[in-house]
Design an enzyme around this catalytic site. Sequence first.
Site, PDB file in Angstrom:
ATOM      1  N   LYS A   1       0.705  -1.400  -0.085  1.00  0.00           N
ATOM      2  CA  LYS A   1       0.039   0.131   0.005  1.00  0.00           C
ATOM      3  C   LYS A   1       0.977   1.233   0.017  1.00  0.00           C
ATOM      4  CE  LYS A   1      -3.303  -2.771   0.030  1.00  0.00           C
ATOM      5  NZ  LYS A   1      -2.807  -4.051   0.485  1.00  0.00           N
TER       6      LYS A   1
ATOM      7  N   TYR B   1     -11.898 -14.922   2.708  1.00  0.00           N
ATOM      8  CA  TYR B   1     -11.182 -13.905   3.101  1.00  0.00           C
ATOM      9  C   TYR B   1     -10.513 -13.942   4.563  1.00  0.00           C
ATOM     10  CZ  TYR B   1      -8.821  -9.312   3.864  1.00  0.00           C
ATOM     11  OH  TYR B   1      -7.939  -8.324   4.121  1.00  0.00           O
TER      12      TYR B   1
ATOM     13  N   TYR C   1      -2.681 -12.631   2.756  1.00  0.00           N
ATOM     14  CA  TYR C   1      -2.353 -12.492   1.435  1.00  0.00           C
ATOM     15  C   TYR C   1      -1.188 -13.207   0.895  1.00  0.00           C
ATOM     16  CZ  TYR C   1      -5.317  -8.268   1.800  1.00  0.00           C
ATOM     17  OH  TYR C   1      -6.447  -7.423   2.004  1.00  0.00           O
TER      18      TYR C   1
END
Length: 342
Positions: A49, A262, A288
Site C-alpha cells: 500500500k 477472506y 495475502y
Amino acid sequence: MTAQDRPVCRIGHTPTPLEPMPRLAHALGGPALYVKRDDCTGLATGGNKTRKLEFLMADAAAAGADTVVTQGAVQSNHVRQTAAAAAKLGFGCHALLEERLPNEPDVYATSGNVFLDGLFGATVERRPQGADMDAELAAAADALRQAGQRPYVIPGGGSNTVGARGYVACMEELLADARAHDLRIDHIVQATGSAGTQAGLVAGQCAAGTDIPIHGISVRFDRARQEDKVYALASDLAAELGAPDVPRDAVTAYDGYVGPGYGHPTAGMVEAIELVARTEGLLLDPVYAGKGMAGLIDLIRHGRFDARDNVVFLHTGGAVSLFGYTWAFDAPGRAAGPSAAA
Ligand SMILES: *Cc1c(COP(=O)(O)O)cnc(C)c1O
C-alpha cells in the site's frame, strides 16, 4: 523514463531489493525463485500500500484535504499504512473496519495492525461483515464534512487509477531490476485482493510493451469476479496513461487458494509461511502473501513452470498481521481456530 507524469509523496523506500530464494527453490524442486521485496517499502513495516499511497497522498494534498478516510478488514494492512502515511504527512486518518472473520480471537481483534492503527493516531469504527463498505465510506466522509473537516476518500486497498499507479512504477522497477541483474523474468506471482496491485503491473506492462505472464492468486473472490475487477481497473489505468489497450488474456487470477473465505486460515497458507520462514528466514502474512505463496507452491507442484524458468514472487508485505493470527499455527498450547479460541 517513466510512463507517469503525476505528483508523488516520497514516503517509501524504493527501489526494493530483488533477491534469490535458493533454499526455497531447492526444497520445491522447481524453477528458480526470486522475491521482489515490497514488504520492505519502509513505511511502518512496509507493504504494497505504500507505493499506492505515494500517489494517493499527493492527490489528497492537491485536493486541499486535511483528513483521509478509508476502509478495510479488521487486520487491514492498507489501513495501517494509510494511518502511518497520514501521521507522517500531517493528515488526520479515520478508518472503517469490516468484521470479516467470525468469532474473532482476542489477538485478532486487538493485536497486529489494529494495535498499530491506534498507535499512529487513527480513529477507527467497526462495521459488521457484509456491510456496503463503499456506501459506509461515503457516509463517513459526509459526517467528517459536517464536522468541518476536509476529508479525502481512499477506497479499500487504495485501488483506483491513482493508487494503482504505484504498481506501474513497481513494474518499471522490476524491468530495471531484470536489466541490472541480467535476469530473464519468465513469470510473476502475487496475491490479489482489491486488484490495484495486479492492475498496475498489467497496465505497466502495456505501457512498457512487455508481456511477462502475471499470476494473481485471489485471496477473496472467485476467478471470474477477480479477473473482471483487475481487467476493468487495468483498462482504465492504461487509458489514462495513454498506453495500448490491455489484452483480456493479460489478466489471470486463480481462486483455488482462498479456503473458506477472506482472512480465514488454510492448511496451504500455514505450510507456505512455515516453509518460507524455515528456508529463507522470510516472513509472509496469513491473509495475502501466505496464500499467494501457497498458490505458487501448488502451481510448482502441478508442473506449471519449466525448471529453467525464473519466477518472481512479489512480496506484498503484511507480516504484522501474523501477531493477530498466532492461533492459526500449530504450536503447542495454542487453540486450533477462531471458534475454539472464542
Ligand atoms: C492489500 C494487500 C495485497 C493485495 O493487493 P491489492 O492491490 O489489494 O490486490 C496483497 N498483500 C498484502 C500484504 C496486502 O496488504
